[in-house]
Design a protein around this motif. Structure first.
Motif, PDB file in Angstrom:
ATOM      1  N   THR A 192       0.844  -1.199   0.000  1.00 25.79           N
ATOM      2  CA  THR A 192       0.000   0.000   0.000  1.00 25.79           C
ATOM      3  C   THR A 192       0.877   1.246   0.000  1.00 25.79           C
ATOM      4  O   THR A 192       2.090   1.155   0.153  1.00 25.79           O
ATOM      5  CB  THR A 192      -0.869   0.070   1.263  1.00 25.79           C
ATOM      6  N   THR A 193       0.218   2.394  -0.143  1.00 29.20           N
ATOM      7  CA  THR A 193       0.968   3.643  -0.016  1.00 29.20           C
ATOM      8  C   THR A 193       1.139   4.004   1.452  1.00 29.20           C
ATOM      9  O   THR A 193       1.764   4.996   1.779  1.00 29.20           O
ATOM     10  CB  THR A 193       0.238   4.806  -0.709  1.00 29.20           C
ATOM     11  N   ARG A 223      -2.536  -0.851  -8.497  1.00 27.92           N
ATOM     12  CA  ARG A 223      -1.924  -2.122  -8.096  1.00 27.92           C
ATOM     13  C   ARG A 223      -2.000  -3.195  -9.163  1.00 27.92           C
ATOM     14  O   ARG A 223      -1.028  -3.916  -9.398  1.00 27.92           O
ATOM     15  CB  ARG A 223      -2.565  -2.619  -6.799  1.00 27.92           C
ATOM     16  N   ARG A 233      -1.158  -6.437  -0.590  1.00 25.86           N
ATOM     17  CA  ARG A 233      -1.695  -5.114  -0.318  1.00 25.86           C
ATOM     18  C   ARG A 233      -3.172  -5.165   0.010  1.00 25.86           C
ATOM     19  O   ARG A 233      -3.992  -4.739  -0.771  1.00 25.86           O
ATOM     20  CB  ARG A 233      -1.518  -4.246  -1.567  1.00 25.86           C
ATOM     21  N   ASN A 234      -3.554  -5.663   1.148  1.00 25.50           N
ATOM     22  CA  ASN A 234      -4.961  -5.687   1.567  1.00 25.50           C
ATOM     23  C   ASN A 234      -5.892  -5.938   0.388  1.00 25.50           C
ATOM     24  O   ASN A 234      -6.882  -5.247   0.217  1.00 25.50           O
ATOM     25  CB  ASN A 234      -5.384  -4.345   2.195  1.00 25.50           C
ATOM     26  N   THR A 246      -8.538  -7.996  -1.875  1.00 25.44           N
ATOM     27  CA  THR A 246      -9.574  -9.009  -1.730  1.00 25.44           C
ATOM     28  C   THR A 246      -9.543 -10.010  -2.872  1.00 25.44           C
ATOM     29  O   THR A 246      -9.455  -9.623  -4.045  1.00 25.44           O
ATOM     30  CB  THR A 246     -10.952  -8.332  -1.684  1.00 25.44           C
ATOM     31  N   THR A 279     -11.694  -0.240  -5.801  1.00 21.90           N
ATOM     32  CA  THR A 279     -11.685  -1.280  -4.779  1.00 21.90           C
ATOM     33  C   THR A 279     -12.989  -2.070  -4.812  1.00 21.90           C
ATOM     34  O   THR A 279     -13.958  -1.654  -5.439  1.00 21.90           O
ATOM     35  CB  THR A 279     -11.567  -0.663  -3.381  1.00 21.90           C
ATOM     36  N   THR A 280     -12.995  -3.199  -4.108  1.00 19.78           N
ATOM     37  CA  THR A 280     -14.253  -3.910  -3.918  1.00 19.78           C
ATOM     38  C   THR A 280     -15.163  -3.071  -3.031  1.00 19.78           C
ATOM     39  O   THR A 280     -16.379  -3.181  -3.101  1.00 19.78           O
ATOM     40  CB  THR A 280     -13.999  -5.249  -3.210  1.00 19.78           C
ATOM     41  N   GLU A 314      -8.232   8.540  -3.601  1.00 16.69           N
ATOM     42  CA  GLU A 314      -7.212   7.655  -4.173  1.00 16.69           C
ATOM     43  C   GLU A 314      -6.484   6.818  -3.127  1.00 16.69           C
ATOM     44  O   GLU A 314      -6.224   5.655  -3.341  1.00 16.69           O
ATOM     45  CB  GLU A 314      -6.164   8.490  -4.918  1.00 16.69           C
ATOM     46  N   ASN A 335      -5.423   5.937   1.209  1.00 15.39           N
ATOM     47  CA  ASN A 335      -5.899   5.915   2.575  1.00 15.39           C
ATOM     48  C   ASN A 335      -5.602   7.249   3.272  1.00 15.39           C
ATOM     49  O   ASN A 335      -6.431   7.767   4.018  1.00 15.39           O
ATOM     50  CB  ASN A 335      -5.194   4.769   3.299  1.00 15.39           C
ATOM     51  N   THR A 379     -14.073   1.106   4.522  1.00 14.36           N
ATOM     52  CA  THR A 379     -13.125   0.235   3.843  1.00 14.36           C
ATOM     53  C   THR A 379     -13.079  -1.051   4.661  1.00 14.36           C
ATOM     54  O   THR A 379     -13.955  -1.280   5.506  1.00 14.36           O
ATOM     55  CB  THR A 379     -11.739   0.893   3.677  1.00 14.36           C
ATOM     56  N   GLU A 396     -14.211 -10.029   2.842  1.00 13.07           N
ATOM     57  CA  GLU A 396     -12.996  -9.539   2.191  1.00 13.07           C
ATOM     58  C   GLU A 396     -11.825 -10.428   2.577  1.00 13.07           C
ATOM     59  O   GLU A 396     -11.044 -10.099   3.463  1.00 13.07           O
ATOM     60  CB  GLU A 396     -12.688  -8.095   2.607  1.00 13.07           C
ATOM     61  N   LEU A 421      -8.363 -11.175   2.323  1.00 12.84           N
ATOM     62  CA  LEU A 421      -7.220 -10.431   1.777  1.00 12.84           C
ATOM     63  C   LEU A 421      -6.025 -11.360   1.675  1.00 12.84           C
ATOM     64  O   LEU A 421      -5.702 -12.078   2.627  1.00 12.84           O
ATOM     65  CB  LEU A 421      -6.877  -9.262   2.695  1.00 12.84           C
TER      66      LEU A 421
HETATM   67  N1  GSH Z   1      -9.928  -5.043   0.023  1.00 11.40           N
HETATM   68  C1  GSH Z   1     -10.375  -4.044  -0.889  1.00 11.40           C
HETATM   69  C2  GSH Z   1      -9.918  -2.655  -0.468  1.00 11.40           C
HETATM   70  C3  GSH Z   1      -8.444  -2.550  -0.349  1.00 11.40           C
HETATM   71  C4  GSH Z   1      -7.989  -1.174   0.025  1.00 11.40           C
HETATM   72  O1  GSH Z   1      -7.812  -0.303  -0.821  1.00 11.40           O
HETATM   73  N2  GSH Z   1      -7.792  -0.933   1.309  1.00 11.40           N
HETATM   74  C5  GSH Z   1      -7.312   0.361   1.731  1.00 11.40           C
HETATM   75  C6  GSH Z   1      -7.616   0.596   3.172  1.00 11.40           C
HETATM   76  S1  GSH Z   1      -7.215  -0.778   4.169  1.00 11.40           S
HETATM   77  C7  GSH Z   1      -5.829   0.421   1.528  1.00 11.40           C
HETATM   78  O2  GSH Z   1      -5.165  -0.584   1.595  1.00 11.40           O
HETATM   79  N3  GSH Z   1      -5.275   1.606   1.265  1.00 11.40           N
HETATM   80  C8  GSH Z   1      -3.879   1.740   1.119  1.00 11.40           C
HETATM   81  C9  GSH Z   1      -3.455   2.892   0.285  1.00 11.40           C
HETATM   82  O3  GSH Z   1      -4.197   3.859   0.196  1.00 11.40           O
HETATM   83  O4  GSH Z   1      -2.386   2.814  -0.277  1.00 11.40           O
HETATM   84  C10 GSH Z   1      -9.922  -4.370  -2.278  1.00 11.40           C
HETATM   85  O5  GSH Z   1      -9.082  -5.257  -2.420  1.00 11.40           O
HETATM   86  O6  GSH Z   1     -10.403  -3.770  -3.235  1.00 11.40           O
END
Ligand code: GSH
Lengths: 338, 419
Positions: free
Chosen positions: A39-40, A86, A100-101, A103, A152-153, A175, A177, A194, A222, A224
């Motif tokens: 993630t960022t 991603r 990266r979190n 799903t 995202t999902t 865009e 978090n 989220t 979800e 992950l």
């Molecule tokens: N699990 C969902 C959402 C994943 C997601 O974007 N989660 C956010 C909040 S936990 C995240 O990881 N953000 C990190 C970022 O902004 O780089 C997916 O896979 O679409």
């Protein structure tokens, strides 16, 4: 002018020509390091610390894979990705794996041509609201302004949830978090939604976390997990079994503390196979015999990674819940090492 | 004695393609063209091969699948069950809205600032210079993000308007609410309106009330034009211009007032209900930030163009006009501006194009334009990078070419006609 057109065309062609992927392991070995998409910045899951060293629960998976391949958990180049970038990053070969979190869904697996190698965190989508708002259920959010990460999902579940309950909302697409956190705290949205783990992690970084609550509803599943490109099964196997090694290690009681001792040989044949003192599992993967030992030694087994980064004694304070071993009533269940 | 011989009959040899200057440039061009075409062909086949290998055959079928996501600013009906193509159209409308609003504001601001920069008043001229230099020299993306940050961080939240001792109040006789989620203004409503019709198999709803108003306005303008024409004729024949402003204003205002009355025109005011203001028109913070930043930035360029255009007209023109007895305002309108326009319009076109293309930076503030929908969420949810980006590029190309076409046509109509 004509020259620049040519050069441009050649660059594009060069990129396009790099599009065929097999032998990711060879590429990674030749490069000397693993390119891992993260993630960022989500506290506990993947954040760079003050020295620019990445750390976190997802980062731990990257480090385990790097250790399995090179015996060196620091041989990783972390590539920050947003919800939107991603998949392109993975499909184009910019990264070798994504932790990266993300799903595991049907369409990502089948249509987007990725392979999820497993699940490292069973999660679901939740809502966070300021306590002062006085909302106690997500169904009371009719007419609310909701911050969501695009691509995202989350945004799809959100649309379904509100439609199914016959209530309306105003989406504010964001865009990253960090941006979501800023908008939410500025009151540009009433609620931030989220994955519940991400919400807990985000809340933990607030100045006064107690002024915010997570609503009881979890509106989706979800799962992950880390993923790789579809089509390179050998590489997929390496990432899959590195993750399984962490999970099995917890089940078998192998920790970063006792691993030195245990790899001298034990009377449990599965531990011996896992740690490479018996059998030739490493060879089958195209890795050294002590691959799993290195992966576990990198950051500890699954439980150690969990407790250190996101567990109950961290500010994030997540309990194991669904993410306990199957022997403890959870969903974690690694296939046997044999 | 014949000393003169015919010059040797020149026969064509292959080496002349390289050594003969008459053919050389042609040879080079042909070779370059062939090379270029081979490169293009290789690129296309390579891309197609790679996509096939990844199992991603290019196809546009996904455009008719349900999009699954919601969009906040919609000028047409849309919900999460609508197909991706419709989401793209919603995005396109949003692109056009901000581009049109931006171009208008930038032109008005730019012309004003450009003229003021030539002002004899030292302070005003310097202030305008500072404006131009500061906006021109900072990337527009920063202005967009900055504008958004100012709006979300400094303006009151809707909840600040609530309660007995509210921190914030509505402006302009409780008709406008300025919040950090955007500005809510009164909306026109028709209590006895004639409804909507759907066109193109229910693809769009067209408001008949709006159509009626536009038709009437068009008709009134034509009549007003006829009155002016008649006044021109009388002036040409007799030298005296009849006063017509009240008649020209009347034919526009009176029928419109009657029509609005018949349709039951009234304003719907925003009102704080639940989490947000409802009713009224919501100009979202993302739209305002993008619109403001794009206008202020582009205005700086337009100001310079206008200044250059005016300076390009020689002083002799002004002097000649005043020698003929024209007042300064007429000199500006009849002599300077028409000539300056010829210099101004071509670079103005490219600034309009820039503004439109820069509007794709909308993504930075979450404004759902074409880049945000088709080339953003749709791309990401369907994984159709090639198709969505190609389609998006095609749309931007079409918009840009249309703007160029209209502006070139206008340019032709004002350019110097040589007789
Ligand atoms: N699990 C969902 C959402 C994943 C997601 O974007 N989660 C956010 C909040 S936990 C995240 O990881 N953000 C990190 C970022 O902004 O780089 C997916 O896979 O679409």
């Amino acid at each position: 002018m004509k020259k620049s057109v040519f050069l441009g065309a050649l660059t594009v062609a060069g990129i396009a020509a790099g599009g065929v992927f097999a032998g990711t392991l060879d590429d990674v070995k030749a490069r000397g390091k693993l390119n891992c998409g993260v993630t960022t910045g989500v506290a506990g899951f993947a954040v760079p610390d003050a020295n620019g060293e990445w750390d976190g629960f997802d980062v731990g998976v990257c480090r385990a894979v790097a250790a399995a391949v090179f015996g060196d958990p620091t041989a990783v180049e972390f590539v920050p990705t947003t919800g939107k970038t991603r998949f392109t990053a993975l499909a184009s070969g910019e990264i070798d794996m994504l932790a990266r979190n993300t799903t595991w869904t049907f369409s990502r697996d089948v249509d987007l041509k990725f392979d999820f190698v497993g699940v490292n965190y069973y999660d679901g989508q939740g809502f966070m609201v300021p306590t002062a708002l006085g909302v106690t259920s997500a169904k009371e959010l009719d007419g609310a302004t909701v911050c969501i990460q695009t691509g995202t999902t989350t945004e799809l579940n959100l649309a379904d949830f509100f439609r199914a309950n016959g209530i309306s909302y105003e989406p504010v697409p964001i865009e990253t978090n960090a941006e979501g956190q800023q908008q939410y705290l500025a009151g540009a949205c009433d609620t931030y939604t989220t994955d519940a783990s991400g919400l807990a992690a985000t809340r933990a970084t607030f100045e006064s976390p107690d002024d915010h609550v997570l609503l009881p509803e979890i509106i989706s599943k979800e799962p992950l997990g880390p993923l790789v490109r579809h089509g390179d099964n050998e590489w997929g196997d390496i990432v899959r079994w590195s993750l399984n090694a962490l999970i099995s290690a917890e089940e078998l009681g192998v920790t970063s503390a006792n691993i030195g001792e245990m790899s001298a040989g034990t009377n449990n044949p599965e531990i011996n196979r896992l740690l490479g003192t018996e059998g030739n599992l490493g060879e089958m993967l195209g890795l050294s015999a002590d691959w799993a030992k290195n992966a576990i030694a990198a950051g500890g087994n699954y439980a150690e990674l969990f407790e250190r980064n996101i567990g109950e004694n961290t500010p994030i304070g997540l309990s194991r819940g669904l993410n306990a071993q199957w022997t403890d009533g959870g969903l974690l269940y690694s296939p046997p090492f044999r | 004695m014949t000393t003169l011989t015919d010059p040797p009959k020149e026969s064509f040899r292959l080496s002349m393609l390289i050594y003969d200057t008459r053919y050389r440039s042609m040879t080079i061009q042909v070779v370059a063209l062939i090379g270029f075409l081979i490169a293009i062909g290789w690129l296309i086949s390579n891309t197609a091969n790679n996509l096939a290998e990844l199992g991603k055959e290019p196809s546009f079928g996904f455009l008719w699948e349900p999009a699954g996501y919601d969009i906040n600013q919609r000028l047409l009906d849309y919900n999460s069950q609508s197909p991706h193509i419709r989401a793209a159209v919603i995005g396109l409308m949003n692109t056009l809205v901000v581009a049109v609003l931006g171009c208008i504001t930038a032109t008005v601001l730019g012309v004003t600032i450009g003229v003021l920069r030539l002002s004899k008043n030292w302070i005003i001229a310097r202030l305008m210079t500072i404006y131009v230099e500061s906006f021109r020299n900072v990337p527009v993306l920063l202005w967009i993000v900055f504008a958004m940050a100012i709006i979300t961080e400094t303006l009151p939240q809707p909840k600040d308007f609530r309660g007995e001792d509210a921190i914030a109040t509505m402006k302009l006789g409780d008709s406008v609410a300025i919040t950090n989620r955007g500005v809510y203004i009164p909306e026109p409503l028709f209590s006895s309106g004639i409804g909507d019709v759907s066109v193109f198999n229910d693809a769009f709803e067209v408001s008949l009330d709006l159509m009626a108003i536009l038709a009437l306005l068009g008709a009134s303008l034509v009549i007003s034009g006829l009155i002016k024409k008649r006044a021109d004729q009388i002036q040409a024949a007799t030298g005296v211009r009849p006063t017509t402003w009240y008649a020209r204003l009347g034919v526009i205002v009176i029928p419109m007032a009657i029509l609005l009355y018949v349709l039951g025109f009234h304003l719907g005011y925003p009102e704080l209900k639940g989490f947000n203001f409802t009713g009224g028109t919501h100009l979202r913070n993302s739209l305002i930030a993008l619109w403001l930043a794009l206008s202020l930035y582009t205005a700086a360029f337009i100001a310079e163009i206008v200044r250059a255009g005016i300076l390009a007209i020689s002083k002799g023109q002004t002097e000649a006009a005043s020698a003929l007895g024209l007042r300064p305002s007429r000199t500006m309108n009849l002599v300077i501006l028409p000539q300056a326009l010829r210099v101004i319009i071509p670079p103005l076109i490219s600034n309009y194009l820039n503004l439109t293309k820069n509007s794709s930076l909308a993504i930075a503030v979450g404004y759902m334009d074409l880049t945000g929908t088709l080339m953003g969420i749709t791309l990401n949810q369907t994984g159709r990078e090639l198709e969505t980006v190609l389609l998006g590029m095609l749309v931007y190309l079409t918009i840009s070419l249309s703007i160029s076409m209209v502006m070139n046509w206008y340019n032709n109509s004002v350019k110097l006609r040589e007789r």
